[in-house]
Write a protein that holds these residues in place. Structure first.
Motif, PDB file in Angstrom:
ATOM      1  N   SER A  34       0.824  -1.203   0.000  1.00  0.00           N
ATOM      2  CA  SER A  34       0.000   0.000   0.000  1.00  0.00           C
ATOM      3  C   SER A  34       0.860   1.255   0.000  1.00  0.00           C
ATOM      4  CB  SER A  34      -0.938  -0.016   1.212  1.00  0.00           C
ATOM      5  OG  SER A  34      -2.007   0.880   1.027  1.00  0.00           O
ATOM      6  N   TRP A  68      -5.767   8.591   2.986  1.00  0.00           N
ATOM      7  CA  TRP A  68      -5.785   7.229   3.538  1.00  0.00           C
ATOM      8  C   TRP A  68      -6.379   7.211   4.944  1.00  0.00           C
ATOM      9  CZ3 TRP A  68      -4.584   2.919   0.787  1.00  0.00           C
ATOM     10  CH2 TRP A  68      -3.930   3.110  -0.442  1.00  0.00           C
ATOM     11  N   GLU A  69      -7.066   8.281   5.322  1.00  0.00           N
ATOM     12  CA  GLU A  69      -7.704   8.308   6.642  1.00  0.00           C
ATOM     13  C   GLU A  69      -8.810   7.273   6.714  1.00  0.00           C
ATOM     14  OE1 GLU A  69      -9.117  12.249   7.197  1.00  0.00           O
ATOM     15  OE2 GLU A  69      -7.134  13.060   7.728  1.00  0.00           O
ATOM     16  N   ARG A  70      -9.023   6.795   7.921  1.00  0.00           N
ATOM     17  CA  ARG A  70     -10.117   5.845   8.150  1.00  0.00           C
ATOM     18  C   ARG A  70     -11.428   6.441   7.635  1.00  0.00           C
ATOM     19  NH1 ARG A  70     -10.779   4.103  14.201  1.00  0.00           N
ATOM     20  NH2 ARG A  70     -10.261   1.918  13.749  1.00  0.00           N
ATOM     21  N   TYR A  80      -8.764   3.930   2.043  1.00  0.00           N
ATOM     22  CA  TYR A  80      -8.641   3.161   3.287  1.00  0.00           C
ATOM     23  C   TYR A  80      -9.649   2.022   3.310  1.00  0.00           C
ATOM     24  CZ  TYR A  80      -8.489   2.091   8.283  1.00  0.00           C
ATOM     25  OH  TYR A  80      -8.371   1.448   9.499  1.00  0.00           O
ATOM     26  N   PHE A 120      -2.888   6.224  11.224  1.00  0.00           N
ATOM     27  CA  PHE A 120      -3.191   5.280  10.150  1.00  0.00           C
ATOM     28  C   PHE A 120      -2.830   3.849  10.563  1.00  0.00           C
ATOM     29  CE2 PHE A 120      -1.300   2.876   6.588  1.00  0.00           C
ATOM     30  CZ  PHE A 120      -2.420   2.710   5.782  1.00  0.00           C
ATOM     31  N   ASP A 169      -5.263   2.617  13.207  1.00  0.00           N
ATOM     32  CA  ASP A 169      -6.590   2.333  12.660  1.00  0.00           C
ATOM     33  C   ASP A 169      -6.608   1.020  11.883  1.00  0.00           C
ATOM     34  OD1 ASP A 169      -7.608   4.653  13.754  1.00  0.00           O
ATOM     35  OD2 ASP A 169      -7.477   5.818  11.889  1.00  0.00           O
ATOM     36  N   VAL A 170      -5.581   0.781  11.081  1.00  0.00           N
ATOM     37  CA  VAL A 170      -5.520  -0.462  10.314  1.00  0.00           C
ATOM     38  C   VAL A 170      -5.476  -1.661  11.256  1.00  0.00           C
ATOM     39  CG1 VAL A 170      -4.124  -1.840   8.720  1.00  0.00           C
ATOM     40  CG2 VAL A 170      -4.437   0.602   8.301  1.00  0.00           C
TER      41      VAL A 170
END
Length: 251
Positions: free
Chosen positions: A22, A115-117, A122, A166, A169-170
């Protein structure tokens, strides 16, 4: 292709070592791309192998070959990236009969705020990661992003915080609190702010997060994207980092 994929899905050897690829264009791969055309030169380290698969945009497994991101980063021309040389270097270190599954998710020209939640990028990445969890174990996220955040002081100053969030969150959304991340410190970007972003990447201090430094790797004539030679080198660096930090001796 349907019959090929069906055969792969029924193969009892298909317990995969899964890796999420990614970030932005240097992860998607621009090696061999000149004036929006890929020269189709595939180095030995990137040759297809029946034990290295990719998860396609239509959620099916197929034998991996460059460009890995051709159906993911669809608005740009993709070429050689670090994914194939990473898998080629790692495979001999895995138990006999192992299969590596690469899950391309990178999209060129994207800033970390994209790429924020909750964002499309995302959500698509997390969805694809969840779709493959029944096929094996997600071993790591390989993350190469940040060039787009060197274009302003505000983006560069907030990069570390955004990257930490990030990663958290992932891990939360995949329910993998110790999921390894191997991130890449930038080789290129806006000279005004690149060192600020690189500092954030190199000094990030989170459990199971390591950084490899791409600085000095050769670039295409655009002075932004890694060339094919550099992508092979980076893939090997990523494999070395995974082996050193995350591969158990008795794996």
């Amino acid at each position: 292709m349907e019959n090929k994929n069906q055969k792969m899905e029924n193969n009892p050897r298909m317990s995969k070592w899964l890796f999420i690829l990614s970030g932005q264009s240097n992860m998607a791969g621009r090696g061999g791309v000149h004036h929006r055309h890929w020269n189709a030169v595939v180095p030995q380290e990137c040759q297809p192998c029946s034990s290295i698969l990719r998860f396609s945009a239509v959620s099916s497994w197929e034998e991996a070959c460059d460009p890995l991101h051709f159906d993911i980063d669809v608005t740009k021309t993709c070429g050689v990236g670090p994914g194939m040389p990473f898998a080629t270097a790692l495979l001999p270190r895995l138990p006999p009969g192992s299969t590596i599954g690469l899950v391309p998710c990178a999209v060129g020209g994207t800033a970390i705020r994209e790429w924020e939640r909750g964002s499309k990028l995302y959500n698509d990445m997390v969805r694809r990661a969840k779709e493959v969890t029944g096929d094996g174990e997600i071993k790591a996220v390989l993350w190469y992003q940040g060039e787009s955040d060197t274009t302003s002081d505000q983006s560069a100053r907030s990069y570390r915080h955004n990257l930490e969030r990030f990663i958290g969150d992932v891990r939360d959304d995949l329910q993998l609190p110790s999921l390894p991340f191997i991130q890449v410190a930038l080789a290129s970007g806006d000279k005004k702010h690149i060192e600020q972003v690189r500092e954030a990447q190199l000094e990030l201090d989170l459990p199971n997060v390591v950084c490899v430094d791409a600085k000095g790797l050769p670039l295409n004539e655009d002075h932004l994207h890694l060339n094919t030679e550099a992508q092979v080198k980076l893939g090997n660096m990523l494999a070395e980092a995974y082996i050193k930090h995350f591969l158990l001796p008795d794996a």
